[in-house]
Design a protein around this motif. Structure first.
Motif, short mmCIF file in Angstrom:
data_model
loop_
_atom_site.label_atom_id
_atom_site.label_comp_id
_atom_site.label_asym_id
_atom_site.label_seq_id
_atom_site.Cartn_x
_atom_site.Cartn_y
_atom_site.Cartn_z
N CYS A 78 0.83 -1.20 0.00
CA CYS A 78 0.00 0.00 0.00
C CYS A 78 0.87 1.26 0.00
O CYS A 78 1.90 1.30 0.66
CB CYS A 78 -0.90 -0.02 1.23
SG CYS A 78 -2.26 1.10 1.10
N SER A 79 0.42 2.27 -0.74
CA SER A 79 1.17 3.52 -0.79
C SER A 79 0.37 4.72 -0.28
O SER A 79 0.87 5.82 -0.24
CB SER A 79 1.65 3.79 -2.22
OG SER A 79 0.54 3.89 -3.08
N VAL A 80 -0.89 4.49 0.10
CA VAL A 80 -1.69 5.57 0.67
C VAL A 80 -1.36 5.71 2.16
O VAL A 80 -0.63 4.88 2.72
CB VAL A 80 -3.21 5.33 0.45
CG1 VAL A 80 -3.55 5.26 -1.03
CG2 VAL A 80 -3.69 4.10 1.17
N SER A 81 -1.92 6.71 2.81
CA SER A 81 -1.65 6.90 4.23
C SER A 81 -2.19 5.71 5.03
O SER A 81 -3.07 4.97 4.56
CB SER A 81 -2.31 8.19 4.73
OG SER A 81 -3.72 8.03 4.79
N LEU A 82 -1.67 5.55 6.22
CA LEU A 82 -2.15 4.48 7.09
C LEU A 82 -3.64 4.65 7.37
O LEU A 82 -4.39 3.66 7.39
CB LEU A 82 -1.36 4.45 8.39
CG LEU A 82 0.08 3.95 8.27
CD1 LEU A 82 0.86 4.26 9.53
CD2 LEU A 82 0.10 2.46 7.96
N GLN A 83 -4.09 5.87 7.57
CA GLN A 83 -5.51 6.12 7.84
C GLN A 83 -6.37 5.70 6.65
O GLN A 83 -7.42 5.08 6.81
CB GLN A 83 -5.76 7.59 8.17
CG GLN A 83 -7.21 7.90 8.50
CD GLN A 83 -7.75 7.10 9.68
OE1 GLN A 83 -7.05 6.89 10.66
NE2 GLN A 83 -8.99 6.66 9.59
N GLU A 84 -5.90 6.02 5.44
CA GLU A 84 -6.66 5.62 4.25
C GLU A 84 -6.71 4.11 4.11
O GLU A 84 -7.75 3.55 3.74
CB GLU A 84 -6.04 6.26 3.00
CG GLU A 84 -6.29 7.75 2.89
CD GLU A 84 -5.52 8.36 1.74
OE1 GLU A 84 -6.18 8.87 0.81
OE2 GLU A 84 -4.27 8.32 1.76
#
Length: 96
Positions: A78-84
């Motif tokens: 994954c490359s999005v934020s941890l929250q996303e």
């Protein structure tokens, strides 16, 4: 259960009774109990369990271990934020 209801449950002392084990793990993670979340995730042999396991190791900063679990989940790292990613996992688990 909706994502909004799941988020509201984070104000409670315990995860919603009607949630799956993996949702409970995600709930514990959001409440700051990484160890409990990890314990649940590592006991689940499913692809969703591997995805949650990958997310947790990514959050921990152990990217090589996260990579292993992403592969087990048949997902790209994954490359999005941890929250996303947390929200993406929650949506997927809530739709099952």
């Amino acid at each position: 259960m909706s994502l909004e209801r799941f988020r509201v449950s984070l104000k409670d002392e315990a995860p919603p009774e009607d949630s799956s084990d993996l949702l409970k793990a995600l709930w514990h993670d959001a409440k700051g109990d990484w160890e409990r979340a990890h314990q649940i995730a590592q006991d689940d042999p499913s692809r969703d369990g591997a995805w949650l396991h990958a997310y947790l190791h990514r959050k921990e900063g152990d990217l090589s271990n996260a990579g292993y679990w992403y592969r087990r989940a048949r997902r790209s790292p994954c490359s999005v934020s941890l929250q996303e990613e947390w929200e993406e996992i929650a949506r997927a688990l809530l739709s099952d």
